[in-house]
Design an enzyme around this catalytic site. Sequence first.
Site, mmCIF file in Angstrom:
data_model
loop_
_atom_site.group_PDB
_atom_site.id
_atom_site.type_symbol
_atom_site.label_atom_id
_atom_site.label_comp_id
_atom_site.label_asym_id
_atom_site.label_seq_id
_atom_site.Cartn_x
_atom_site.Cartn_y
_atom_site.Cartn_z
ATOM 1 N N SER A 128 0.816 -1.217 0.000
ATOM 2 C CA SER A 128 0.000 0.000 0.000
ATOM 3 C C SER A 128 0.848 1.266 0.000
ATOM 4 C CB SER A 128 -0.952 0.007 1.204
ATOM 5 O OG SER A 128 -0.233 -0.178 2.411
ATOM 6 N N ASP A 370 -3.042 5.666 11.967
ATOM 7 C CA ASP A 370 -2.188 5.333 10.830
ATOM 8 C C ASP A 370 -0.906 6.149 10.889
ATOM 9 O OD1 ASP A 370 -1.004 4.706 8.434
ATOM 10 O OD2 ASP A 370 -2.766 5.112 7.199
ATOM 11 N N HIS A 373 1.246 5.097 6.551
ATOM 12 C CA HIS A 373 1.030 5.779 5.280
ATOM 13 C C HIS A 373 1.239 7.278 5.447
ATOM 14 C CE1 HIS A 373 -1.225 1.961 5.154
ATOM 15 N NE2 HIS A 373 -0.734 1.904 3.935
#
Length: 393
Positions: A128, A370, A373
């Site tokens: 990702s 998160d 990312h």
Amino acid sequence: MVLFFKVLFGPAAVFLSALVVLSCFKSVPYLSRMSSSELPSYMSYFESPISKCDIFQGEWVPDESSPQYTNLTCSYIQEHQNCMMYGRPDLEFLKWRWKPAGCDLPRFDPDKFLRLVGNKTLAFVGDSLARNHMQSLLCLLSKVATPKDVSVTGKTDPDKILYYEGYNFTIHIFWSPFLVRTEESAESPGVFKLYLDEPDCKWFARVARFDYVIFSGANWFTRPSLFYENGRLVGGSYVALNITSDLTLRHSHRMAFRTALRAINDIRFRGKAIVRTLSPMSHFEGGAWDKGGDCRRTRPYRGNETAMGGMDLEFYTSQVEEFREAQREAAANGVDMVLMDPTAAMLLRPDGHPSRYGHWPDEKRVLYNDCIHWCLPGPVDAWNDMLLHMLSD
């Protein structure tokens, strides 16, 4: 088109499990077990200039210019990285640019990039964070052009093909978080069988036709996995084994990179193979990722305020070592293989992650903060400043 964006950039894609990959290669005999050795110093990689100006050494410096795009001007931002839409209160993280020591790194120029890559193909291979990188590129290019989705797979497939018609430029994204052939265990969902001597046929079967390929990976190697070599179970990580093995996830990570890069050399790849080093996994503070850890800093570190250690350092070291070994063979074979090394730069940016600003605060979801990312726009855009520099060099 709307469905495509929801699939590729929607919430479910962030924690998407790897798809079951059908076997298309026999075991590759060139791999041998590495003996353990003392890890070299992390800083030694950054203190040895690879050219008259190493764009990967430097500092983040204040920059008051506006971002090159926002969530209102770019439709390719995945929801979990859409920090502006979900109310991040501070925007100071947008007011920095990467300044290499001894030179300057120009901001991304979409016109220049598209002229450079006209009539060519670029593939992202990884997890990702490879998708995060690609989304940044799509947003930066959106000031100039919008691609068409020309994927031949179903809408639920994370592998996509985007085509810039006016430039005959194509971007491919391959979901291959382990780089090697992988099967999710039917007996134990969430456990992955890694065939460490077999490149993932999803990208390897097509790689010869690409002009540029960017390989990356790290995070998924911390998941429960079984290791296979020559078709035989040789170890595992976070799983019960019925064999005796001292192999760890560090072995699986190193061997996967070795397999992928040697596969590129074996086919005498005619394009440019780019190995991107890891994006730090260690920005959680106050607990682990699943124990309430978060990343709430609002400014970058200076270079002397932090240092990389633990698994980040071990993974980074093995990536650079495997790259250097593969590059020696590549040079002998006429293969153009280069290192894209943003790790030091990104280590300094704990302020650039979505944290809790990847969803509405009142949403009833089981989501972790998160700190892996990157917000879009955000520090990850510097990867494409680096990419353009490398392709222009």
